[in-house]
Scaffold this active site. Sequence first.
Site, short mmCIF file in Angstrom:
data_model
loop_
_atom_site.label_atom_id
_atom_site.label_comp_id
_atom_site.label_asym_id
_atom_site.label_seq_id
_atom_site.Cartn_x
_atom_site.Cartn_y
_atom_site.Cartn_z
N GLU A 171 -9.75 3.17 68.61
CA GLU A 171 -9.51 4.57 69.00
C GLU A 171 -8.33 4.69 69.95
O GLU A 171 -7.58 5.68 69.88
CB GLU A 171 -10.78 5.15 69.62
CG GLU A 171 -11.90 5.31 68.60
CD GLU A 171 -13.13 5.96 69.19
OE1 GLU A 171 -13.46 7.09 68.78
OE2 GLU A 171 -13.77 5.34 70.06
N GLU A 207 -19.27 1.41 65.64
CA GLU A 207 -20.17 2.07 66.58
C GLU A 207 -21.54 2.39 66.01
O GLU A 207 -22.56 2.26 66.70
CB GLU A 207 -19.52 3.36 67.11
CG GLU A 207 -18.45 3.15 68.17
CD GLU A 207 -17.07 2.89 67.59
OE1 GLU A 207 -16.09 2.89 68.35
OE2 GLU A 207 -16.96 2.67 66.36
#
Length: 287
Positions: free
Chosen positions: A127, A147
């Site tokens: 990210e 995640e």
Amino acid sequence: MAHGLHELDPETFTTLRITDAEDRIHARLDRPDVRNAIDATMIEELHALCAHLEHDPKILILSGTDPDPATGRPGVFASGADIGQLRERRRDDALRGVNSTAFDRLAKLPMPVIAALDGYALGGGAELAWAADFRLGTPELTVGQPETSLGIIPAAGALWRLRELAGEPLAKEILLAGRILDAEEARTHGLINAIHPAEELLDAAHALADRIARQDPLAVRISKQVFSLPREAHPQVDNLAQAILFESEAKFDRMQAFLDRKKARSTRRSEATSPETSPAQTSGDHT
């Protein structure tokens, strides 16, 4: 750790190694013992770095740990968020957007951001990379968003940036099915701009920074800002931005320099083909 509002003292950083040059800053993620896992201190230091670059705009190069031939340790950008800290975060931490706020701030920096990626760029590390304007990778690069395997979502930008970068089908594979990509897959799908050997990665990042630095800084800054605006803002915002640039000294200076170079080339061609010029002069034969 205390940082002044806009000052940048590399000696006060503990998770980033900062090299400050005239037209760029190189920030290396520096937690090699934990594969550069992003912790609260690194987020604080990214905020400090952004505060400086918002006040003193420069190109930013982000990289991780270099490979160590002596120990055989591979290079790594960032293996993700610090899971030990992440496990302890609760609802209020999520609502504060600990990582997303820093990454969004980095994405909105006035001048371009180049991410030089080696080894792992996973989870929060990926990210952080998606927030950059350019991404260069090595053949050893591995990128993905694991995640959901940990019971959470990638809430620091991947859920919307990946759709923009790679399209919805691949984004859903990465986000919902845990697909991990190698360097060539990432390049094919537009997630990285180019692949370079690890020993050439930073040289390639600086070469790209050199190309950016040769442009007019104000034009680059305004282009980046206008590019990020929604479709509904165009073309009105383009016209307003161009109006600003049409009045800048750099526009007149750079266009005049272009015209001068064009005139000089035309003059040289005319002289080279003039009938008054002897064949020996045009060929360079001085016998």
